[in-house]
Scaffold this motif. Structure first.
Motif, PDB file in Angstrom:
ATOM      1  N   GLN A  50       0.806  -1.382   0.084  1.00  0.00           N
ATOM      2  CA  GLN A  50      -0.063   0.026   0.209  1.00  0.00           C
ATOM      3  C   GLN A  50       0.818   1.133   0.072  1.00  0.00           C
ATOM      4  O   GLN A  50       0.480   2.352  -0.562  1.00  0.00           O
ATOM      5  N   GLU A  68       4.110   0.021   4.190  1.00  0.00           N
ATOM      6  CA  GLU A  68       2.701  -0.651   4.796  1.00  0.00           C
ATOM      7  C   GLU A  68       2.381  -1.605   3.975  1.00  0.00           C
ATOM      8  O   GLU A  68       2.124  -1.335   2.562  1.00  0.00           O
ATOM      9  N   THR A  93      -1.471  -4.254   3.438  1.00  0.00           N
ATOM     10  CA  THR A  93      -2.796  -4.679   4.050  1.00  0.00           C
ATOM     11  C   THR A  93      -2.806  -6.154   4.169  1.00  0.00           C
ATOM     12  O   THR A  93      -2.171  -6.976   3.136  1.00  0.00           O
ATOM     13  N   TRP A 110      -5.584  -9.695   4.632  1.00  0.00           N
ATOM     14  CA  TRP A 110      -6.745  -9.977   4.515  1.00  0.00           C
ATOM     15  C   TRP A 110      -6.570 -11.381   5.323  1.00  0.00           C
ATOM     16  O   TRP A 110      -6.095 -12.371   4.753  1.00  0.00           O
ATOM     17  N   ARG A 151      -6.893   0.350  10.754  1.00  0.00           N
ATOM     18  CA  ARG A 151      -7.430  -0.639   9.349  1.00  0.00           C
ATOM     19  C   ARG A 151      -7.594   0.177   8.269  1.00  0.00           C
ATOM     20  O   ARG A 151      -7.205   1.563   8.450  1.00  0.00           O
ATOM     21  N   MET A 152      -7.077  -0.361   7.344  1.00  0.00           N
ATOM     22  CA  MET A 152      -7.033   0.411   6.121  1.00  0.00           C
ATOM     23  C   MET A 152      -7.910  -0.191   4.986  1.00  0.00           C
ATOM     24  O   MET A 152      -7.848  -1.264   4.825  1.00  0.00           O
ATOM     25  N   GLN A 153      -8.346   0.645   4.052  1.00  0.00           N
ATOM     26  CA  GLN A 153      -9.063   0.256   2.653  1.00  0.00           C
ATOM     27  C   GLN A 153      -8.223  -0.410   1.754  1.00  0.00           C
ATOM     28  O   GLN A 153      -7.178   0.087   1.459  1.00  0.00           O
ATOM     29  N   GLU A 154      -8.580  -1.558   1.272  1.00  0.00           N
ATOM     30  CA  GLU A 154      -7.580  -2.503   0.586  1.00  0.00           C
ATOM     31  C   GLU A 154      -7.574  -1.796  -0.670  1.00  0.00           C
ATOM     32  O   GLU A 154      -5.997  -1.671  -1.277  1.00  0.00           O
ATOM     33  N   ILE A 161      -9.165  -3.463   6.692  1.00  0.00           N
ATOM     34  CA  ILE A 161      -8.670  -4.684   7.048  1.00  0.00           C
ATOM     35  C   ILE A 161      -7.287  -4.100   7.556  1.00  0.00           C
ATOM     36  O   ILE A 161      -6.816  -3.194   7.648  1.00  0.00           O
ATOM     37  N   VAL A 190      -3.308  -3.874   9.224  1.00  0.00           N
ATOM     38  CA  VAL A 190      -2.153  -3.035   8.405  1.00  0.00           C
ATOM     39  C   VAL A 190      -0.919  -3.676   9.142  1.00  0.00           C
ATOM     40  O   VAL A 190      -0.814  -3.704  10.432  1.00  0.00           O
TER      41      VAL A 190
END
Length: 495
Positions: free
Chosen positions: A179, A183, A185, A187, A278-281, A305, A307
């Protein structure tokens, strides 16, 4: 090449050297390839198979790309486990017996051992996140599998973490998206052990140290795909790989976190799963899509999800990046052979000698469909084949469908399995349905919009297709028998 002359496999490089000695099992290219969609697009044709978009090639060779656009001195290997035959070569086992080999390996596990940092090739080169020019996007040739992916994905990262309370460790493969410069992500499907570790750490307000080893012995890639109940919480799947090799997997202490990594890995990412972050995928692309998954469809990008904050990347000199296609045959073998082992073990303990073999079929990505070969020896065995199917659902909870066949059917030949269904199956009496059961959330049909009987995503109707002959009618279903001959008398080169 005779067995005793085969190159012994102990890491990714020795696995590739072995494939180079086997006709038709290895290809390479020095033509520049773009890791953004092009690399995966090439291998889809060369050898992806599985549930990939057609046309594709089943049982095609493994492939190495030597010229990656934007990345000097790093090669990319794909498809090593893309055929049962190749997995058989790596593990010195007949392809049809791989499930039995893995079943026995669970019972003879050899725990991993530690080696000093000076003996770990994975730390020949060290990049610290504190370096001003550190950037994962420039260090790692992680491919974007399709043009609508959320971003570059690490698809063959062996994620290793430990329970913050018991200190028991687990290794598994997860969907990791690059990302930013430091970083990722991650799942985690519900129920995975590392997610249980993360939840414990997060409850205590602490980060969970995690290492990601990329480019390892194929035995580790396969062993890491075992799931409960065969390998319950606290069971380190690296010990199965140890049994497969007859010696312990070597681990090394990471440079920047309190965790270990696989010492012979080509590349290791060191990081921490952050608590309450959390981060947007698809935060960088906003496509709404993640990446192609094993059922053959592109998974949806998750809204929030966990990080991983990366602390360092270490690697061998001139490392080899390892990747795979989510819907490819490689996933079938890595997920499916451990599934077969789990089913064989559970059914054998309940009814010894009745289940002859299992194939976690390619059409289900190694997870959703199993073909079970069952032997009825007397009228008292009638119905036990269906009990075996029920046990299979217990042995592997993500299994959706079971096809039962007799001992004269080749479970690895789909035409033969479908022949059994056409001539030994009546839909109204040989179909057993079990509605409202939890399965795998990546099956797109498992949503309330598809069926009024599905109350939430990830639930399904599990089904048994009993294509075995009723015992009292066996004499009416005998296949035509042909004379046994020595074909090589007529065709000396016949294989």
């Amino acid at each position: 090449m005779k067995n005793k002359d085969k190159i012994p496999v102990h890491d990714l490089r020795s696995a590739l050297e072995l494939l180079k000695t086997l006709p038709g099992e290895y290809v390479e290219t020095f033509t520049e390839v773009d890791p953004h969609a092009e690399l995966s697009g090439v291998y889809r044709y060369v050898g992806a198979g599985g549930t990939c978009q057609r046309p594709t090639r089943k049982n095609g060779p493994a492939m190495v790309f030597h010229n990656i656009k934007g990345f000097r001195n790093t090669n990319v290997a794909i498809g090593l486990n893309g055929s049962r035959k190749r997995v058989g070569h790596f593990l010195n086992c007949a392809p049809e017996k791989l499930g039995f080999l893995l079943k026995d390996s669970v019972k003879h596990a050899i725990a991993p051992v530690d080696v000093s940092t000076g003996n770990a090739v994975c730390q020949e080169v060290v990049h610290l996140a504190t370096d001003p020019d550190f950037d994962l996007r420039k260090l790692l040739p992680a491919p974007t599998n399709t043009e609508e992916d959320a971003g570059p994905y690490i698809t063959m990262g062996l994620c290793y973490a430990s329970d913050p309370q018991t200190h028991e460790s687990d290794i598994t493969i997860h969907r990791l998206c690059v990302q930013s410069k430091d970083e990722l992500t991650m799942w985690l499907t519900p129920g995975r052990h590392i997610d249980a570790f993360r939840i414990k750490a997060e409850a205590a307000g602490k980060a969970l140290p995690i290492s990601i080893s990329i480019g390892v012995d194929p035995a580790i890639e396969v062993a890491a795909c075992f799931e409960p109940p065969t390998t319950p919480l606290g069971f380190n799947e690296l010990s199965i790989a140890g049994a497969l090799r007859g010696r312990a997997v070597e681990m090394v202490q990471c440079k920047t976190i309190n965790e270990k990594a696989i010492a012979h890995a080509e590349i290791v990412i060191e990081g921490e799963l952050l608590p309450d972050v959390r981060m947007q995928e698809d935060i960088n692309t906003h496509t709404g899509r993640a990446m192609p998954e094993f059922p053959g469809y592109t998974g949806e990008a998750k809204a929030a999800i966990p990080v991983i904050k990366v602390k360092a990347v270490t690697h061998r000199v001139n490392p080899i990046w390892r990747t795979t296609l989510g819907p490819g045959e490689e996933h079938v073998n890595m997920a499916g052979i451990p599934t077969e082992a789990s089913i064989l073990d559970m059914v054998e303990r309940a009814m010894p000698g009745k289940l002859l073999n299992v194939f976690a079929h390619s059409a289900g990505g190694g997870k959703l469909l199993a073909v079970m070969q069952f032997k009825k020896s007397s009228v008292n065995d009638e119905g036990r084949q269906r009990q075996a199917a029920l046990l299979a659902f217990s042995a592997f909870p993500e299994l959706k469908h079971v096809i039962l066949v007799d001992e004269d059917v080749d479970i690895f030949d789909t035409d033969d399995v479908l022949w059994a269904m056409q001539t030994r199956y009546q839909g109204d009496i040989d179909t057993i349905t079990i509605p409202g059961v939890r399965c795998h959330p990546l099956d797109p049909s498992q949503v309330p919009e598809y069926s009024p009987f599905i109350t939430q995503q990830g639930m399904t109707c599990k089904t048994i297709f009993d294509c075995t002959v009723p015992f009292h009618l066996k004499t009416h279903f005998e296949r035509s028998t042909f004379k046994e001959v020595d074909v090589k008398r007529f065709l000396p080169d016949f294989e």
